[in-house]
Enzyme design. Structure first.
Site, PDB file in Angstrom:
ATOM      1  N   LYS A  63       1.782  21.364  46.024  1.00 48.70           N
ATOM      2  CA  LYS A  63       1.742  20.328  45.953  1.00 48.70           C
ATOM      3  C   LYS A  63       0.703  19.910  47.502  1.00 48.70           C
ATOM      4  O   LYS A  63       0.037  18.713  47.176  1.00 48.70           O
ATOM      5  CB  LYS A  63       2.806  19.476  46.358  1.00 48.70           C
ATOM      6  CG  LYS A  63       4.149  19.015  45.056  1.00 48.70           C
ATOM      7  CD  LYS A  63       5.556  18.604  45.829  1.00 48.70           C
ATOM      8  CE  LYS A  63       5.822  18.809  44.654  1.00 48.70           C
ATOM      9  NZ  LYS A  63       7.593  17.877  45.917  1.00 48.70           N
ATOM     10  N   GLY A  64       0.263  20.997  47.619  1.00 51.75           N
ATOM     11  CA  GLY A  64      -0.243  20.877  49.137  1.00 51.75           C
ATOM     12  C   GLY A  64      -1.041  20.122  49.137  1.00 51.75           C
ATOM     13  O   GLY A  64      -2.041  19.938  50.528  1.00 51.75           O
ATOM     14  N   GLU A 120      -7.229  24.827  47.428  1.00 49.99           N
ATOM     15  CA  GLU A 120      -5.940  25.846  48.750  1.00 49.99           C
ATOM     16  C   GLU A 120      -5.550  24.730  49.183  1.00 49.99           C
ATOM     17  O   GLU A 120      -6.932  24.312  49.748  1.00 49.99           O
ATOM     18  CB  GLU A 120      -5.808  27.054  48.772  1.00 49.99           C
ATOM     19  CG  GLU A 120      -4.852  28.038  47.812  1.00 49.99           C
ATOM     20  CD  GLU A 120      -3.493  27.386  48.452  1.00 49.99           C
ATOM     21  OE1 GLU A 120      -2.816  26.544  48.351  1.00 49.99           O
ATOM     22  OE2 GLU A 120      -3.011  28.392  47.782  1.00 49.99           O
ATOM     23  N   ASP A 121      -4.510  24.181  50.071  1.00 49.07           N
ATOM     24  CA  ASP A 121      -4.800  23.819  51.234  1.00 49.07           C
ATOM     25  C   ASP A 121      -4.691  24.754  52.844  1.00 49.07           C
ATOM     26  O   ASP A 121      -5.648  24.237  53.330  1.00 49.07           O
ATOM     27  CB  ASP A 121      -2.827  22.811  51.345  1.00 49.07           C
ATOM     28  CG  ASP A 121      -1.794  24.019  50.811  1.00 49.07           C
ATOM     29  OD1 ASP A 121      -2.110  25.033  50.619  1.00 49.07           O
ATOM     30  OD2 ASP A 121      -1.135  23.239  51.401  1.00 49.07           O
ATOM     31  N   ASP A 124      -2.729  31.465  54.451  1.00 45.54           N
ATOM     32  CA  ASP A 124      -1.654  31.831  55.287  1.00 45.54           C
ATOM     33  C   ASP A 124      -2.030  33.418  55.491  1.00 45.54           C
ATOM     34  O   ASP A 124      -2.955  34.064  55.629  1.00 45.54           O
ATOM     35  CB  ASP A 124      -0.464  31.090  55.252  1.00 45.54           C
ATOM     36  CG  ASP A 124       0.648  31.722  56.661  1.00 45.54           C
ATOM     37  OD1 ASP A 124      -0.004  31.897  57.587  1.00 45.54           O
ATOM     38  OD2 ASP A 124       1.784  31.790  56.244  1.00 45.54           O
ATOM     39  N   LYS A 152      -5.661  30.943  58.136  1.00 45.05           N
ATOM     40  CA  LYS A 152      -4.704  30.647  59.440  1.00 45.05           C
ATOM     41  C   LYS A 152      -5.169  32.315  59.756  1.00 45.05           C
ATOM     42  O   LYS A 152      -4.471  33.063  58.689  1.00 45.05           O
ATOM     43  CB  LYS A 152      -3.449  30.378  59.620  1.00 45.05           C
ATOM     44  CG  LYS A 152      -2.876  29.750  59.901  1.00 45.05           C
ATOM     45  CD  LYS A 152      -1.474  29.776  60.143  1.00 45.05           C
ATOM     46  CE  LYS A 152      -0.219  27.941  59.517  1.00 45.05           C
ATOM     47  NZ  LYS A 152       1.089  28.885  59.699  1.00 45.05           N
ATOM     48  N   PHE A 173       2.270  25.597  63.144  1.00 43.12           N
ATOM     49  CA  PHE A 173       2.943  25.942  61.579  1.00 43.12           C
ATOM     50  C   PHE A 173       2.281  24.447  61.766  1.00 43.12           C
ATOM     51  O   PHE A 173       2.062  23.370  62.528  1.00 43.12           O
ATOM     52  CB  PHE A 173       4.264  25.650  61.343  1.00 43.12           C
ATOM     53  CG  PHE A 173       4.459  24.564  60.752  1.00 43.12           C
ATOM     54  CD1 PHE A 173       4.769  25.973  59.413  1.00 43.12           C
ATOM     55  CD2 PHE A 173       5.017  23.550  60.232  1.00 43.12           C
ATOM     56  CE1 PHE A 173       4.604  25.964  58.238  1.00 43.12           C
ATOM     57  CE2 PHE A 173       5.200  23.258  58.825  1.00 43.12           C
ATOM     58  CZ  PHE A 173       5.852  24.629  57.251  1.00 43.12           C
ATOM     59  N   VAL A 174       1.153  23.900  61.164  1.00 43.64           N
ATOM     60  CA  VAL A 174       0.586  22.367  60.764  1.00 43.64           C
ATOM     61  C   VAL A 174       1.157  21.634  59.710  1.00 43.64           C
ATOM     62  O   VAL A 174       1.596  22.447  58.794  1.00 43.64           O
ATOM     63  CB  VAL A 174      -1.138  22.523  60.733  1.00 43.64           C
ATOM     64  CG1 VAL A 174      -1.761  23.203  61.916  1.00 43.64           C
ATOM     65  CG2 VAL A 174      -1.418  23.366  59.684  1.00 43.64           C
ATOM     66  N   ASP A 180       3.041  20.059  54.451  1.00 47.16           N
ATOM     67  CA  ASP A 180       4.879  19.397  54.865  1.00 47.16           C
ATOM     68  C   ASP A 180       5.294  20.268  55.343  1.00 47.16           C
ATOM     69  O   ASP A 180       4.606  21.490  55.741  1.00 47.16           O
ATOM     70  CB  ASP A 180       5.480  19.516  53.385  1.00 47.16           C
ATOM     71  CG  ASP A 180       5.733  20.359  52.996  1.00 47.16           C
ATOM     72  OD1 ASP A 180       5.393  21.316  52.417  1.00 47.16           O
ATOM     73  OD2 ASP A 180       6.337  21.092  52.458  1.00 47.16           O
ATOM     74  N   ARG A 186       3.424  14.828  55.104  1.00 48.87           N
ATOM     75  CA  ARG A 186       2.004  14.786  53.957  1.00 48.87           C
ATOM     76  C   ARG A 186       1.309  13.419  54.241  1.00 48.87           C
ATOM     77  O   ARG A 186      -0.123  13.987  53.830  1.00 48.87           O
ATOM     78  CB  ARG A 186       2.379  14.692  52.414  1.00 48.87           C
ATOM     79  CG  ARG A 186       2.965  16.213  52.064  1.00 48.87           C
ATOM     80  CD  ARG A 186       3.222  16.372  50.668  1.00 48.87           C
ATOM     81  NE  ARG A 186       4.772  17.570  50.185  1.00 48.87           N
ATOM     82  CZ  ARG A 186       4.052  18.414  50.040  1.00 48.87           C
ATOM     83  NH1 ARG A 186       3.245  19.409  49.951  1.00 48.87           N
ATOM     84  NH2 ARG A 186       5.378  19.189  49.500  1.00 48.87           N
TER      85      ARG A 186
HETATM   86  P1  IMP Z   1       0.760  32.787  52.185  1.00 52.87           P
HETATM   87  O1  IMP Z   1       1.250  33.013  51.072  1.00 52.87           O
HETATM   88  O2  IMP Z   1       1.195  32.932  52.979  1.00 52.87           O
HETATM   89  O3  IMP Z   1      -1.138  32.493  52.480  1.00 52.87           O
HETATM   90  O4  IMP Z   1       1.419  30.853  52.116  1.00 52.87           O
HETATM   91  C1  IMP Z   1       0.382  29.787  51.636  1.00 52.87           C
HETATM   92  C2  IMP Z   1       0.643  28.274  51.171  1.00 52.87           C
HETATM   93  O5  IMP Z   1       2.267  28.825  52.299  1.00 52.87           O
HETATM   94  C3  IMP Z   1       0.447  27.799  51.448  1.00 52.87           C
HETATM   95  O6  IMP Z   1       0.191  27.330  50.355  1.00 52.87           O
HETATM   96  C4  IMP Z   1       1.782  26.258  51.928  1.00 52.87           C
HETATM   97  O7  IMP Z   1       1.896  25.494  51.144  1.00 52.87           O
HETATM   98  C5  IMP Z   1       2.824  27.065  53.099  1.00 52.87           C
HETATM   99  N1  IMP Z   1       1.793  27.291  54.625  1.00 52.87           N
HETATM  100  C6  IMP Z   1       1.500  28.621  54.804  1.00 52.87           C
HETATM  101  N2  IMP Z   1       1.614  27.585  56.206  1.00 52.87           N
HETATM  102  C7  IMP Z   1       1.989  26.745  56.736  1.00 52.87           C
HETATM  103  C8  IMP Z   1       1.255  25.812  57.787  1.00 52.87           C
HETATM  104  O8  IMP Z   1       1.419  25.663  58.359  1.00 52.87           O
HETATM  105  N3  IMP Z   1       2.212  24.181  57.066  1.00 52.87           N
HETATM  106  C9  IMP Z   1       2.047  24.406  55.939  1.00 52.87           C
HETATM  107  N4  IMP Z   1       2.160  24.651  54.901  1.00 52.87           N
HETATM  108  C10 IMP Z   1       2.128  26.380  55.189  1.00 52.87           C
END
Ligand code: IMP
Length: 195
Positions: A63-64, A120-121, A124, A152, A173-174, A180, A186
Protein backbone atom coordinates in the site's frame (compact mmCIF):
# COMPACT_ATOMS: atom_id res chain seq x y z
CA UNK A 1 4.10 -3.15 1.24
CA UNK A 2 2.43 -4.72 4.24
CA UNK A 3 4.35 -6.24 7.11
CA UNK A 4 2.47 -9.30 8.31
CA UNK A 5 3.84 -8.92 11.80
CA UNK A 6 3.50 -5.27 12.65
CA UNK A 7 5.02 -4.76 16.02
CA UNK A 8 7.79 -7.27 15.44
CA UNK A 9 9.53 -5.79 12.50
CA UNK A 10 11.09 -2.56 13.52
CA UNK A 11 13.69 -1.33 15.94
CA UNK A 12 13.47 1.17 18.77
CA UNK A 13 9.92 2.33 18.22
CA UNK A 14 8.66 -1.13 18.95
CA UNK A 15 10.56 -2.48 21.86
CA UNK A 16 8.20 -3.06 24.70
CA UNK A 17 5.27 -1.47 22.93
CA UNK A 18 2.20 -2.72 21.13
CA UNK A 19 1.25 -1.45 17.67
CA UNK A 20 -1.58 0.58 19.20
CA UNK A 21 0.80 2.52 21.35
CA UNK A 22 2.52 3.85 18.24
CA UNK A 23 -0.01 6.67 18.38
CA UNK A 24 1.77 7.97 21.43
CA UNK A 25 5.04 8.29 19.56
CA UNK A 26 5.63 11.71 18.08
CA UNK A 27 6.76 11.70 14.46
CA UNK A 28 9.60 14.17 13.81
CA UNK A 29 9.68 15.73 10.37
CA UNK A 30 12.57 14.55 8.22
CA UNK A 31 11.38 15.81 4.82
CA UNK A 32 8.74 18.55 4.79
CA UNK A 33 5.88 18.37 2.32
CA UNK A 34 7.12 21.31 0.20
CA UNK A 35 10.39 19.50 -0.48
CA UNK A 36 8.53 16.33 -1.43
CA UNK A 37 6.26 18.24 -3.80
CA UNK A 38 9.22 19.96 -5.44
CA UNK A 39 11.17 16.73 -5.82
CA UNK A 40 8.19 14.88 -7.32
CA UNK A 41 7.83 17.64 -9.91
CA UNK A 42 11.50 17.16 -10.81
CA UNK A 43 11.09 13.39 -11.05
CA UNK A 44 7.99 13.84 -13.22
CA UNK A 45 9.86 16.17 -15.57
CA UNK A 46 12.77 13.74 -15.83
CA UNK A 47 10.49 10.78 -16.52
CA UNK A 48 8.53 12.80 -19.09
CA UNK A 49 11.77 13.63 -20.93
CA UNK A 50 13.00 10.03 -20.84
CA UNK A 51 9.73 8.55 -22.10
CA UNK A 52 8.83 11.30 -24.56
CA UNK A 53 6.57 9.91 -27.31
CA UNK A 54 6.29 6.49 -25.65
CA UNK A 55 3.32 5.02 -23.77
CA UNK A 56 4.15 4.32 -20.15
CA UNK A 57 2.59 2.00 -17.55
CA UNK A 58 3.10 2.96 -13.91
CA UNK A 59 2.91 0.01 -11.53
CA UNK A 60 2.39 1.06 -7.92
CA UNK A 61 3.26 -1.21 -5.01
CA UNK A 62 0.47 -1.29 -2.43
CA UNK A 63 0.00 0.00 0.00
CA UNK A 64 2.93 2.31 0.56
CA UNK A 65 3.32 3.79 -2.91
CA UNK A 66 -0.17 5.01 -3.76
CA UNK A 67 0.17 8.54 -2.40
CA UNK A 68 3.51 9.01 -4.13
CA UNK A 69 2.08 7.54 -7.33
CA UNK A 70 -0.93 9.86 -7.20
CA UNK A 71 1.34 12.90 -7.11
CA UNK A 72 3.89 11.51 -9.55
CA UNK A 73 1.38 10.70 -12.29
CA UNK A 74 0.14 14.29 -12.21
CA UNK A 75 3.71 15.50 -12.62
CA UNK A 76 4.25 13.34 -15.73
CA UNK A 77 3.57 15.06 -19.01
CA UNK A 78 3.08 12.21 -21.50
CA UNK A 79 0.17 11.51 -23.83
CA UNK A 80 -0.34 7.94 -22.73
CA UNK A 81 0.18 6.96 -19.11
CA UNK A 82 -1.68 4.00 -17.60
CA UNK A 83 -1.67 2.61 -14.08
CA UNK A 84 -1.80 -0.79 -12.45
CA UNK A 85 -1.06 -2.01 -8.92
CA UNK A 86 0.69 -4.90 -7.22
CA UNK A 87 0.22 -5.79 -3.57
CA UNK A 88 3.05 -7.41 -1.62
CA UNK A 89 3.59 -8.55 1.93
CA UNK A 90 6.57 -9.92 3.78
CA UNK A 91 6.48 -12.76 6.21
CA UNK A 92 7.72 -11.19 9.38
CA UNK A 93 11.04 -11.95 10.98
CA UNK A 94 12.04 -9.52 13.66
CA UNK A 95 14.22 -6.51 13.00
CA UNK A 96 14.17 -6.49 9.22
CA UNK A 97 12.40 -7.73 6.14
CA UNK A 98 12.59 -11.53 6.19
CA UNK A 99 13.10 -11.76 2.48
CA UNK A 100 10.06 -13.97 2.08
CA UNK A 101 7.86 -11.84 -0.06
CA UNK A 102 4.51 -12.80 -1.52
CA UNK A 103 2.03 -11.14 -3.83
CA UNK A 104 -1.22 -10.14 -2.14
CA UNK A 105 -2.61 -8.58 -5.29
CA UNK A 106 -1.58 -9.28 -8.86
CA UNK A 107 -1.67 -6.92 -11.82
CA UNK A 108 -5.00 -6.48 -13.58
CA UNK A 109 -3.40 -6.30 -17.03
CA UNK A 110 -0.62 -8.03 -18.95
CA UNK A 111 2.62 -6.08 -19.29
CA UNK A 112 4.02 -8.07 -22.20
CA UNK A 113 5.58 -5.61 -24.63
CA UNK A 114 4.74 -2.68 -22.34
CA UNK A 115 7.13 0.02 -21.07
CA UNK A 116 6.88 -0.35 -17.30
CA UNK A 117 7.93 1.94 -14.47
CA UNK A 118 7.67 0.31 -11.04
CA UNK A 119 6.70 2.86 -8.39
CA UNK A 120 7.90 2.09 -4.85
CA UNK A 121 7.66 3.99 -1.60
CA UNK A 122 10.99 2.98 -0.12
CA UNK A 123 13.96 0.85 -1.07
CA UNK A 124 15.48 -0.63 2.05
CA UNK A 125 17.33 -3.98 1.99
CA UNK A 126 16.28 -4.44 -1.63
CA UNK A 127 14.75 -7.88 -1.04
CA UNK A 128 11.23 -6.79 -1.95
CA UNK A 129 12.46 -4.80 -4.90
CA UNK A 130 14.49 -7.74 -6.18
CA UNK A 131 11.46 -10.00 -5.86
CA UNK A 132 9.23 -7.55 -7.71
CA UNK A 133 11.69 -6.90 -10.52
CA UNK A 134 11.97 -10.66 -11.08
CA UNK A 135 8.18 -11.08 -11.12
CA UNK A 136 7.81 -8.28 -13.64
CA UNK A 137 10.79 -9.28 -15.80
CA UNK A 138 9.30 -12.76 -16.23
CA UNK A 139 6.25 -11.17 -17.82
CA UNK A 140 8.33 -9.80 -20.68
CA UNK A 141 7.73 -6.04 -20.57
CA UNK A 142 9.30 -4.02 -23.39
CA UNK A 143 11.29 -2.13 -20.78
CA UNK A 144 11.42 -2.11 -17.00
CA UNK A 145 12.62 0.70 -14.79
CA UNK A 146 11.88 1.73 -11.22
CA UNK A 147 11.32 4.88 -9.24
CA UNK A 148 11.36 5.08 -5.46
CA UNK A 149 10.44 8.03 -3.30
CA UNK A 150 12.97 7.06 -0.61
CA UNK A 151 16.18 5.09 -0.67
CA UNK A 152 17.87 3.76 2.47
CA UNK A 153 20.96 2.96 0.45
CA UNK A 154 23.07 1.98 3.47
CA UNK A 155 20.76 -0.97 4.29
CA UNK A 156 21.06 -2.77 0.99
CA UNK A 157 21.47 -6.56 1.02
CA UNK A 158 20.67 -7.14 -2.66
CA UNK A 159 22.56 -5.20 -5.34
CA UNK A 160 19.49 -3.44 -6.72
CA UNK A 161 18.97 0.22 -7.47
CA UNK A 162 16.15 2.43 -8.65
CA UNK A 163 16.54 4.40 -11.88
CA UNK A 164 14.90 7.42 -10.26
CA UNK A 165 15.27 8.26 -6.57
CA UNK A 166 13.41 10.97 -4.69
CA UNK A 167 15.55 11.16 -1.56
CA UNK A 168 18.36 9.09 -0.10
CA UNK A 169 17.73 8.90 3.64
CA UNK A 170 19.66 7.63 6.66
CA UNK A 171 18.90 4.33 8.36
CA UNK A 172 15.85 5.50 10.32
CA UNK A 173 12.34 4.10 10.39
CA UNK A 174 10.17 6.62 8.59
CA UNK A 175 6.44 7.12 8.17
CA UNK A 176 4.14 9.45 6.29
CA UNK A 177 3.34 10.14 2.65
CA UNK A 178 1.96 6.62 2.32
CA UNK A 179 4.49 4.86 4.55
CA UNK A 180 3.11 3.27 7.67
CA UNK A 181 3.94 1.87 11.02
CA UNK A 182 1.39 -0.86 11.86
CA UNK A 183 -0.91 0.69 9.22
CA UNK A 184 -0.80 4.11 10.88
CA UNK A 185 0.70 7.46 9.83
CA UNK A 186 0.18 7.02 6.07
CA UNK A 187 -1.81 10.24 5.96
CA UNK A 188 1.00 12.54 7.10
CA UNK A 189 1.83 14.99 4.30
CA UNK A 190 5.54 14.81 5.18
CA UNK A 191 8.12 12.10 5.87
CA UNK A 192 8.79 11.73 9.57
CA UNK A 193 11.03 9.66 11.81
CA UNK A 194 9.42 7.78 14.67
CA UNK A 195 11.50 7.95 17.81
P1 IMP B 1 13.03 -4.15 1.63
O1 IMP B 1 12.56 -5.45 1.10
O2 IMP B 1 13.89 -4.33 2.85
O3 IMP B 1 13.69 -3.25 0.61
O4 IMP B 1 11.77 -3.43 2.22
C1 IMP B 1 11.00 -2.59 1.51
C2 IMP B 1 9.67 -2.47 2.20
O5 IMP B 1 9.80 -2.45 3.64
C3 IMP B 1 9.03 -1.16 1.81
O6 IMP B 1 8.22 -1.32 0.66
C4 IMP B 1 8.24 -0.80 3.06
O7 IMP B 1 6.95 -1.37 3.00
C5 IMP B 1 8.99 -1.45 4.19
N1 IMP B 1 9.87 -0.48 4.85
C6 IMP B 1 11.23 -0.47 4.87
N2 IMP B 1 11.69 0.57 5.57
C7 IMP B 1 10.60 1.24 6.01
C8 IMP B 1 10.43 2.44 6.79
O8 IMP B 1 11.37 3.11 7.21
N3 IMP B 1 9.15 2.81 7.01
C9 IMP B 1 8.06 2.12 6.56
N4 IMP B 1 8.18 1.01 5.83
C10 IMP B 1 9.44 0.57 5.56
Amino acid sequence: MTNDNPGQGWPSILSGSSPGSAHKTQPQILIPSERITARILELGAEISRDYHGRPLRLIGVLKGAWIFLADLIRAIDLEEVTVDFLGVATYGEAKQTSGEVRLTKDLDHSIEGVEVLLVEDILDTGLTFDFLLNVLRNRKPKSLRAVTLLDKASRRIRPVHADYVGFTIPDEFVVGFGLDFAQNFRQLPYIAVLR
